[in-house]
Design an enzyme around this catalytic site. Structure first.
Site, PDB file in Angstrom:
ATOM      1  N   HIS A  44     -51.687 -21.047  28.562  1.00 10.67           N
ATOM      2  CA  HIS A  44     -52.095 -22.361  28.062  1.00 10.67           C
ATOM      3  C   HIS A  44     -51.040 -23.406  28.371  1.00 10.67           C
ATOM      4  CE1 HIS A  44     -49.506 -20.781  24.884  1.00 10.67           C
ATOM      5  NE2 HIS A  44     -49.322 -22.024  24.467  1.00 10.67           N
TER       6      HIS A  44
ATOM      7  N   ARG B   1     -39.539 -25.085  18.230  1.00 12.41           N
ATOM      8  CA  ARG B   1     -40.002 -25.899  19.343  1.00 12.41           C
ATOM      9  C   ARG B   1     -40.016 -27.375  18.951  1.00 12.41           C
ATOM     10  NH1 ARG B   1     -46.049 -25.068  21.153  1.00 12.41           N
ATOM     11  NH2 ARG B   1     -46.461 -27.108  20.245  1.00 12.41           N
TER      12      ARG B   1
ATOM     13  N   ASP C 114     -49.585 -26.774  26.244  1.00 17.61           N
ATOM     14  CA  ASP C 114     -49.601 -27.166  24.836  1.00 17.61           C
ATOM     15  C   ASP C 114     -50.462 -28.402  24.578  1.00 17.61           C
ATOM     16  OD1 ASP C 114     -47.878 -25.112  24.025  1.00 17.61           O
ATOM     17  OD2 ASP C 114     -46.102 -26.302  24.518  1.00 17.61           O
TER      18      ASP C 114
ATOM     19  N   HIS D 233     -47.940 -21.570  30.191  1.00 15.93           N
ATOM     20  CA  HIS D 233     -47.015 -20.530  29.747  1.00 15.93           C
ATOM     21  C   HIS D 233     -47.731 -19.513  28.876  1.00 15.93           C
ATOM     22  CE1 HIS D 233     -46.910 -23.687  26.663  1.00 15.93           C
ATOM     23  NE2 HIS D 233     -46.562 -22.752  25.789  1.00 15.93           N
TER      24      HIS D 233
END
Length: 284
Positions: free
Chosen positions: A106, A270, A108, A255
């Site tokens: 995917h 993150r 983000d 990723h």
């Protein structure tokens, strides 16, 4: 696609992870970045799509946030607890009571009207082995398509939907999620706003269907396109260690976080930089 391995930078030395994507920026110090380091990291990000930093043991959470903010406005993810200090930080923690769920290819937050520019992920606690993150070059994924298919895809858009993943994960009804984050229509092939490269911009996590296409036909085409990210020739794999960070360009790559460490603990933090609305330019 191959990278020039000559040292183009003054604040670090790039060490390539694969011919297709990814480089460790050896020697970079993120605790007190100046304008030169920020400029060179941005250039490296555009060149390699994902860059990695080692041995940043002294980096604090606030320094992580400040480093990310140097690249643009930060966004807050809806999965972040409302009462959490530093709401810009999304804590991704798995262990004996929570198996990793990020093991799908995917990019983000493509369900946003303006999906993120990039994400910077910092290792907090790691299993002894496992929990690697893989990255795949979606510019190459586009370039290797047939000319006929490229022409078709460049005229298509697709719907991206937060509920495909987060309805279950957040325990919310899709309708309530859509009130805050309505499904978004993005080009199937987007133009990268800084490099002008064409990027295959659909992913198995958030892309729901192609606009104006029969559902069965849309599903079949999307399945083919989703699987382009799976080709090892487009990929690199990053093995995490204490003090490691990864910074990836959500506009250019996808990723996959390998969920192979259960029931061991893996905790990451993150910080994500806001982006702009995807577009396609025919003459790019």
């Amino acid at each position: 696609m191959a990278f020039d391995a000559e040292p183009d930078f003054t604040r670090f030395t790039p060490h390539l992870l694969s011919p297709a994507i990814g480089a460790e920026l050896l020697g970079a110090d993120l605790t007190n970045p100046d304008d030169t380091l920020i400029s060179e990291v941005r250039a490296a990000l555009l060149k390699y799509q994902v860059v990695f930093f080692r041995d940043q043991h002294d980096l604090t959470r606030q320094q992580h946030i400040d480093f990310a903010r140097a690249f643009g406005e930060l966004e807050i993810h809806p999965a972040t607890p409302k009462d959490q200090p530093n709401p810009e930080v999304l804590r991704i923690a798995h262990g004996p009571n929570s198996k990793g769920q990020e093991n799908n290819w995917h990019s983000d937050v493509t369900w946003r009207a303006e999906p993120s520019l990039g994400s910077i992920l910092r290792a907090i606690e790691l299993p002894k082995i496992g929990g690697d993150t893989l990255f795949s070059n979606m510019v190459m994924a586009y370039e290797d398509l047939s000319e006929e298919l490229k022409e078709r895809l460049c005229n298509m858009t697709a719907i991206h939907d937060i509920a495909r993943v987060f309805a279950k994960r957040l325990g919310k009804d899709p309708t309530s999620l859509h009130e805050r984050f309505p499904p978004q229509e993005h080009p199937v092939i987007r133009t990268h706003p800084e490099t002008d490269a064409r990027v295959l911009y659909v992913n198995i996590a958030f892309t729901d269907h192609i606009v104006g296409m029969d559902r069965a036909e849309s599903d079949a085409l999307l399945q083919y396109l989703y699987h382009r990210a799976w080709l090892p020739e487009y990929q690199c794999r990053f093995r995490w260690a204490p003090g490691s960070l990864a910074f990836w360009d959500n506009r250019a790559c996808q990723h996959y976080a390998a969920s192979d460490y259960f029931p061991n603990i893996r905790i990451m933090e993150r910080v994500t930089i806001a982006g702009d609305r995807p577009y396609f330019t025919a003459n790019a």
